[in-house]
Design a protein around this motif. Structure first.
Motif, PDB file in Angstrom:
ATOM      1  N   GLU A  10       0.904  -1.209   0.361  1.00 43.95           N
ATOM      2  CA  GLU A  10      -0.357   0.088  -0.467  1.00 43.95           C
ATOM      3  C   GLU A  10       1.352   1.619   0.190  1.00 43.95           C
ATOM      4  OE1 GLU A  10      -3.064  -0.010  -0.451  1.00 43.95           O
ATOM      5  OE2 GLU A  10      -3.503  -1.940   0.368  1.00 43.95           O
ATOM      6  N   ARG A  20      -5.044   1.894   4.073  1.00 41.54           N
ATOM      7  CA  ARG A  20      -5.688   1.538   3.653  1.00 41.54           C
ATOM      8  C   ARG A  20      -6.762   1.916   4.375  1.00 41.54           C
ATOM      9  NH1 ARG A  20      -3.236  -3.802   2.900  1.00 41.54           N
ATOM     10  NH2 ARG A  20      -4.137  -4.308   5.640  1.00 41.54           N
ATOM     11  N   GLY A  49      -6.059   5.727   3.490  1.00 39.76           N
ATOM     12  CA  GLY A  49      -5.756   6.078   1.511  1.00 39.76           C
ATOM     13  C   GLY A  49      -6.291   7.605   1.200  1.00 39.76           C
ATOM     14  N   ARG A  75      -8.224   0.211  -3.957  1.00 35.30           N
ATOM     15  CA  ARG A  75      -6.010  -0.364  -3.223  1.00 35.30           C
ATOM     16  C   ARG A  75      -5.476  -0.284  -3.599  1.00 35.30           C
ATOM     17  NH1 ARG A  75      -6.704  -5.413  -0.057  1.00 35.30           N
ATOM     18  NH2 ARG A  75      -4.739  -5.263   0.096  1.00 35.30           N
TER      19      ARG A  75
END
Length: 677
Positions: free
Chosen positions: A213, A266, A269, A419
């Motif tokens: 990520e 996540r 974000g 994502r």
């Protein structure tokens, strides 16, 4: 008398039933008192009398407790440790051996998240992952007035104060830099099978899918000096008051830390990839650079449509007034209503009979009707054209009054982030609030993710083991953006010039007409001045003409609140510090007119030549004039502090209620002396 048709058993059925019940009762009593009594099952033992059941249960509990406390495990609990090496070697001798793809042998995860290695298994050789470089950034600059309540309520925003004036309005020239990251190519490269000729294996998806990520977006800035030289490259801090993981990147110790970091990325974000700008109460709405570029491309078309709409509206109003005048004329009495004089009325043959006079054509009424019909047709054509222009404006997202119907900033901030493993291009931006007025900069990005090899070093081949030592991956820097010049605090444009004096010119001195602009309360403010040689470039504007509010903020029960609103009063000075008009001279003869130039001295003592014709054609002059025009009627939004909206501004809404004082002399407005010059 004997009953006929009834059998004996039917005659004595009640007695028989009673006898059966008595026998059953006696049998139950006999079993209860004569037999061995009731029994229960305890564990595997049957027939335990009820009175002894409790003792038997206690005995079994003691035996189980003794087994638990026994250090020597029971024989049936002994499980041999599997010999993974032997099993693996034996599996190679089998005709078919299929294993789950992407799971390397010889590794096991401990409770602390670290990966251990079982001896005797060949180490894993993979290509270390490499992040793509972000695309070339786009840049958008704009100014506004920061929400004063937001600054007062949030201590973490105190770092912003050094870039703001000492008092309201807190004007700020802000820069937003935008780029995109090719996540699709990264994921495709990780999932691709290596070339058969390559002596490497594919990176196990289990390793990277849980940690891959974007945990930080690094923005770098470099100043470009007037001589073309470049200053040192500097990493800008995240925007104060916005979520960031940058500090936590220095404290990663285990694989579990990286997984936790990825989980936080996540969940946050949007804040990491697309942080909201600071809340503003005045100024043009914030836009991401890509949307601002589209808006500027549409601006010329929108301006043209609005001018056409206003022109058609004016003509419609004029025609409507003409039709109203014709209607009033048709209803007005004749110019003279007095009876004709004696001798003017004649009989037959002397001017015609009354019937003949009625049959004469009324040319005045006919001409008036024809004119009315022509104006009506033209009015219908103009109304149809106005509807077409209005629809074209709506197609551009603007209503005929010039108000934007769509909110691209809100849409951009609310757009899904996604994502990294499931996205193609990821849109990202950052903000620079420390840009110095008048400076020129260029920007570039780097993207940071956790390192999928970190924590797996013991399983990696010794040739690539060093790539697993770093906790994070940092992409190559994007290309530099185009240079962007930050607006000065003030601007001067020479719009006209005159030599004065001479034959036919009277005794007037040489002079120039100039427009001076200064950024104040979210918009550019302008003043027009006339300068003669030796004059300092300066002007002034009465704040009462702008009707701007000042918000009194006090702390109430630990929370800062707006307790009063006043009107800014006084004079807004326009000083282009250190600039003087030196002379006005003729540049060259051009037809019937003269091409003149103004010679000015700048703060360094250098002479600067400005030509009115060029200044009038300046794109910056057009932009500043448009901002000044908007600022005359723009509404200052109500400060909302920590509840600033998702679009990065205080929610538009209404202007704070303003009570007009009954006596301006007894209730003066806010007088500001410390204007930034």
């Amino acid at each position: 008398m004997k009953l006929k048709g009834i059998k004996p058993i039917e005659q004595h059925v009640e007695k028989i039933f009673l006898a059966v019940m008595v026998v059953t009762l006696l049998a139950v009593l006999a079993l209860q008192f004569v037999g061995g009594g009731n029994t229960v099952k305890v564990g595997s033992e049957d027939g335990v009398p009820i009175d002894r059941a409790h003792a038997r249960i206690a005995e079994q509990a003691q035996r189980q407790l003794a087994r638990i406390r026994d250090n020597e495990p029971a024989e049936q609990a002994r499980v041999p440790v599997p010999d993974y090496v032997s099993e693996f070697l034996n599996s190679l001798e089998q005709p078919v051996a299929q294993f789950a793809q992407g799971i390397p042998f010889g590794q096991q995860e401990g409770a602390d998240g670290e990966i251990g290695t079982l001896t005797g298994v060949q180490a894993l050789r993979v290509d270390p992952p490499r992040l793509p470089r972000p695309d070339r950034p786009m840049v958008n600059t704009m100014g506004g007035a920061v929400d004063p309540l937001l600054i007062a309520q949030r201590p973490e925003l105190r770092d912003v104060a050094e870039y703001l004036p000492s008092d309201q309005p807190f004007d700020l020239q802000k820069v937003t830099i935008e780029s995109s990251f090719d996540a699709g190519s990264l994921v495709a490269a990780l999932r691709a099978d290596p070339s058969p000729d390559a002596d490497v294996q594919r990176l196990p998806e289990l390793w990277w899918s849980s940690v891959l990520e974007i945990v930080d977006v690094e923005l770098y800035r470099q100043e470009i000096y007037p001589d073309g030289a470049y200053g040192p490259e500097e990493l800008l801090p995240p925007l104060p008051g916005r979520f960031t993981l940058r500090d936590r990147l220095q404290n990663i110790q285990t694989l579990s830390d990286n997984r936790t970091l990825a989980q936080l990325a996540r969940e946050n974000g949007r804040a990491i990839l697309r942080p909201r700008p600071l809340g503003m109460i005045a100024g043009d709405p914030w836009l991401p650079p890509a949307d601002a570029q589209m808006a500027r491309a549409q601006l010329g078309e929108v301006d043209r449509l609005r001018r056409d709409f206003q022109s058609v509206n004016r003509e419609i109003t004029q025609i409507q007034e003409q039709l109203d005048n014709l209607g009033r004329q048709s209803m007005a009495p004749p110019a003279s209503s007095s009876p004709p004089a004696m001798g003017q009325i004649t009989g037959p043959g002397g001017g015609g009979s009354p019937g003949e006079r009625d049959r004469r054509p009324n040319t005045t009424s006919t001409g008036m009707q024809q004119r009315r019909d022509g104006l009506t047709r033209r009015l219908d054509e103009l109304r149809a054209r106005r509807d077409v222009i209005a629809q074209s404006l709506r197609d551009q997202g603007v209503d005929p009054a010039g108000v934007r119907m769509l909110d691209p900033a809100r849409d951009a901030l609310a757009a899904p982030v996604g994502r990294l493993r499931d996205s193609a291009d990821m849109r990202l931006w950052a903000h620079d609030i420390s840009a110095r007025p008048g400076a020129t900069y260029r920007y570039r990005f780097r993207v940071v993710t956790p390192n999928p090899l970190f924590g797996h070093g013991a399983t990696l081949h010794e040739d690539i083991r060093q790539f697993g030592e770093s906790t994070i991956l940092r992409s190559d820097a994007s290309p530099w953006s185009q240079p962007v010049a930050i607006d000065e605090d003030s601007y001067l444009f020479i719009t006209n010039a005159s030599l004065g004096g001479g034959i036919g010119r009277g005794v007037q001195s040489p002079n120039v007409s100039a427009e001076i602009f200064r950024f104040f309360n979210g918009y550019w403010r302008s003043d027009r001045v006339t300068l003669e040689p030796g004059d300092a470039v300066s002007g002034a504007l009465r704040l009462e003409q702008l009707d701007l509010p000042y918000f009194v903020i006090e702390e109430d029960e630990g929370t800062s609140k707006v307790v009063e609103q006043m009107r800014l009063e006084g004079t807004l000075p326009f000083r282009v510090a250190g600039w003087y008009l030196v002379d006005v001279s003729e540049l060259a003869a051009r037809g019937q007119g003269e091409a003149l130039q103004a010679v000015l001295r700048d703060p360094t003592g250098e002479l600067v030549v400005r030509q009115p014709e060029r200044d009038r054609q300046s794109e910056r002059l057009t932009r500043l004039r448009r901002s000044a025009e908007t600022g005359r009627t723009a509404v200052v939004r109500t400060p909302e502090g920590q509840t600033d909206g998702a679009d990065g501004r205080a929610r538009p809404g209404r202007q704070a209620p303003r009570e007009e004082p009954r006596d301006q002399r007894s209730e003066p407005g806010r007088q500001l002396d410390g204007f930034r010059n």
